[in-house]
Write a protein that holds these residues in place. Sequence first.
Motif, PDB file in Angstrom:
ATOM      1  N   UNK A  63       0.837  -1.206   0.000  1.00  0.00           N
ATOM      2  CA  UNK A  63       0.000   0.000   0.000  1.00  0.00           C
ATOM      3  C   UNK A  63       0.871   1.255   0.000  1.00  0.00           C
ATOM      4  N   UNK A  64       1.990   1.208   0.686  1.00  0.00           N
ATOM      5  CA  UNK A  64       2.926   2.335   0.660  1.00  0.00           C
ATOM      6  C   UNK A  64       3.436   2.553  -0.766  1.00  0.00           C
ATOM      7  N   UNK A  65       3.811   1.465  -1.433  1.00  0.00           N
ATOM      8  CA  UNK A  65       4.282   1.579  -2.830  1.00  0.00           C
ATOM      9  C   UNK A  65       3.214   2.189  -3.720  1.00  0.00           C
ATOM     10  N   UNK A  66       1.989   1.730  -3.545  1.00  0.00           N
ATOM     11  CA  UNK A  66       0.907   2.207  -4.422  1.00  0.00           C
ATOM     12  C   UNK A  66       0.531   3.661  -4.112  1.00  0.00           C
ATOM     13  N   UNK A  67       0.548   4.048  -2.832  1.00  0.00           N
ATOM     14  CA  UNK A  67       0.186   5.448  -2.532  1.00  0.00           C
ATOM     15  C   UNK A  67       1.333   6.381  -2.924  1.00  0.00           C
ATOM     16  N   UNK A  68       2.568   5.981  -2.651  1.00  0.00           N
ATOM     17  CA  UNK A  68       3.702   6.864  -2.970  1.00  0.00           C
ATOM     18  C   UNK A  68       3.825   7.099  -4.467  1.00  0.00           C
ATOM     19  N   UNK A  69       3.396   6.134  -5.280  1.00  0.00           N
ATOM     20  CA  UNK A  69       3.511   6.296  -6.740  1.00  0.00           C
ATOM     21  C   UNK A  69       2.228   6.880  -7.345  1.00  0.00           C
ATOM     22  N   UNK A  70       1.240   7.167  -6.515  1.00  0.00           N
ATOM     23  CA  UNK A  70       0.015   7.805  -7.035  1.00  0.00           C
ATOM     24  C   UNK A  70      -1.011   6.818  -7.564  1.00  0.00           C
ATOM     25  N   UNK A  71      -0.782   5.516  -7.323  1.00  0.00           N
ATOM     26  CA  UNK A  71      -1.773   4.529  -7.780  1.00  0.00           C
ATOM     27  C   UNK A  71      -2.954   4.459  -6.819  1.00  0.00           C
ATOM     28  N   UNK A  72      -2.710   4.794  -5.544  1.00  0.00           N
ATOM     29  CA  UNK A  72      -3.789   4.835  -4.558  1.00  0.00           C
ATOM     30  C   UNK A  72      -3.697   6.151  -3.793  1.00  0.00           C
ATOM     31  N   UNK A  73      -4.806   6.510  -3.189  1.00  0.00           N
ATOM     32  CA  UNK A  73      -4.880   7.720  -2.358  1.00  0.00           C
ATOM     33  C   UNK A  73      -5.373   7.273  -0.989  1.00  0.00           C
ATOM     34  N   UNK A  74      -4.734   7.832   0.080  1.00  0.00           N
ATOM     35  CA  UNK A  74      -5.158   7.461   1.440  1.00  0.00           C
ATOM     36  C   UNK A  74      -5.876   8.648   2.068  1.00  0.00           C
ATOM     37  N   UNK A  75      -7.050   8.375   2.592  1.00  0.00           N
ATOM     38  CA  UNK A  75      -7.833   9.435   3.239  1.00  0.00           C
ATOM     39  C   UNK A  75      -8.207   8.910   4.618  1.00  0.00           C
ATOM     40  N   UNK A  76      -7.705   9.525   5.701  1.00  0.00           N
ATOM     41  CA  UNK A  76      -7.864   8.920   7.022  1.00  0.00           C
ATOM     42  C   UNK A  76      -7.184   7.566   6.980  1.00  0.00           C
ATOM     43  N   UNK A  77      -7.909   6.505   7.393  1.00  0.00           N
ATOM     44  CA  UNK A  77      -7.324   5.148   7.340  1.00  0.00           C
ATOM     45  C   UNK A  77      -7.738   4.405   6.068  1.00  0.00           C
ATOM     46  N   UNK A  78      -8.535   5.064   5.211  1.00  0.00           N
ATOM     47  CA  UNK A  78      -9.107   4.356   4.066  1.00  0.00           C
ATOM     48  C   UNK A  78      -8.330   4.612   2.774  1.00  0.00           C
ATOM     49  N   UNK A  79      -8.311   3.592   1.922  1.00  0.00           N
ATOM     50  CA  UNK A  79      -7.603   3.686   0.631  1.00  0.00           C
ATOM     51  C   UNK A  79      -8.609   3.785  -0.513  1.00  0.00           C
ATOM     52  N   UNK A  80      -8.236   4.566  -1.546  1.00  0.00           N
ATOM     53  CA  UNK A  80      -9.103   4.786  -2.712  1.00  0.00           C
ATOM     54  C   UNK A  80      -8.273   4.661  -3.976  1.00  0.00           C
ATOM     55  N   UNK A  81      -8.911   4.221  -5.058  1.00  0.00           N
ATOM     56  CA  UNK A  81      -8.258   4.312  -6.366  1.00  0.00           C
ATOM     57  C   UNK A  81      -8.083   5.770  -6.742  1.00  0.00           C
ATOM     58  N   UNK A  82      -7.143   6.028  -7.665  1.00  0.00           N
ATOM     59  CA  UNK A  82      -6.950   7.373  -8.224  1.00  0.00           C
ATOM     60  C   UNK A  82      -7.311   7.292  -9.714  1.00  0.00           C
ATOM     61  N   UNK A  83      -7.323   8.426 -10.421  1.00  0.00           N
ATOM     62  CA  UNK A  83      -7.593   8.340 -11.867  1.00  0.00           C
ATOM     63  C   UNK A  83      -6.622   7.413 -12.600  1.00  0.00           C
ATOM     64  N   UNK A  84      -5.416   7.234 -12.040  1.00  0.00           N
ATOM     65  CA  UNK A  84      -4.456   6.305 -12.674  1.00  0.00           C
ATOM     66  C   UNK A  84      -4.914   4.852 -12.562  1.00  0.00           C
ATOM     67  N   UNK A  85      -5.370   4.477 -11.361  1.00  0.00           N
ATOM     68  CA  UNK A  85      -5.668   3.054 -11.135  1.00  0.00           C
ATOM     69  C   UNK A  85      -7.123   2.693 -11.416  1.00  0.00           C
ATOM     70  N   UNK A  86      -8.008   3.688 -11.450  1.00  0.00           N
ATOM     71  CA  UNK A  86      -9.433   3.391 -11.645  1.00  0.00           C
ATOM     72  C   UNK A  86      -9.681   2.550 -12.912  1.00  0.00           C
ATOM     73  N   UNK A  87      -9.017   2.861 -14.067  1.00  0.00           N
ATOM     74  CA  UNK A  87      -9.264   2.042 -15.266  1.00  0.00           C
ATOM     75  C   UNK A  87      -8.881   0.573 -15.095  1.00  0.00           C
TER      76      UNK A  87
END
Length: 345
Positions: A63-87
């Motif tokens: 999850x650190x790899x994915x958030x640091x590279x912009x593939x995921x976004x962390x909001x509070x304790x929750x993770x979300x896709x970004x426009x990069x990973x949504x497709x």
Amino acid sequence: MTHVDDNAHLALRPFIKAHYHFQFLSTGFELGIFALLGRSPGLTAQEIAQHTGLNHQPTRILLLGCTATGLLRKEGDGYHNTPLSEPLSGAPDQAPASYLPWERQGIYRAIGWFGEALKQDTNVGLLREMPGTAPTLYGRLAENPDLEDLFHTMMSSVSTLVAGDITQKLDLSAYRSLLDVGGGAAINATNLAGRWPDLSVTIGDLPSVAESARKKVAETGLESRVHTVELDAFQDEFPAGHDAVLFAHFLEIWSADRVRALLAKAARALPTGGGVFVVTPFQNDEETGPLRAAYLSAYFHTIASGEGMVYTCSEYEGWFREVGLEPTDRLMLGPDTVVVCGRKL
Ligand SMILES: C[S@@+](CC[C@H](N)C(=O)[O-])C[C@H]1O[C@@H](n2cnc3c(N)ncnc32)[C@H](O)[C@@H]1O
């Protein structure tokens, strides 16, 4: 002592660390994280771990790899896709999701032999990394049916991306019978037959591929106008009776000498006025890009055949003239695919 500029160091980082980016992306995809967060946005690390079956610390690392590279976004304790990973949360057989299993299993380790492939001037990546004995990727895929499926899923999605453009821009109204050399999983053949009701198409491909193309065509109900034949484009003459020949994502696999020979074979098989259509990744005539031409050229040389590259339109047009074909048009399909069109004189 020379001082290393911090900016230069950072500017090079995406090149130096590219392999980590691919691991975050492809492992996140393989474990279903983007699909999971597409369905259930905002899951915590613990909830994600329950779905993937990974332990706590491996989950944190991914999850650190994915958030640091912009593939995921962390909001509070929750993770979300970004426009990069949504497709990547959608249908696995459509681009871009369809690229990942093939890049991971077919290309990733093999492309590590790029430098050696250049030095030895052959496809060292294929020979070292893919089980089997055939000298080209396509022969080796026939020896590895699971990989062959991954390849054709990827290739069909590539052809589907330009399907709208090819059916709109390529005018086949003057032709009755098209030979689709190396036609693969029948995407172009069925789309073109669907668009041009007076056109028959013959897909010529290696035996295992011709067999699966036949099944794909049967699913579309177009089998009265789309036929498949076993064809080795190098060993066999092209079947007679066609007034147009399509080479889609095929000629760039091979050396310039073999491309000339294949174009000459097409010219021999065609009547005067017959059409030749070369669908190929685009390389500009200045030989500076675009990027896709660079990636694919490295892939053809290191893995697919050890002899091909993405050629320029000017090169194709020169080869057309050498074998008695007159260049007639260049049609762009999307930003980086072109159809080089010609007619038999
Ligand atoms: C990159 S795929 C292109 C497939 C299809 N034309 C498309 O655009 O989606 C190349 C195709 O060439 C076929 N092929 C490779 N060597 C061949 C040969 N010697 N004769 C005929 N087909 C061959 C492969 O089996 C594969 O289907």
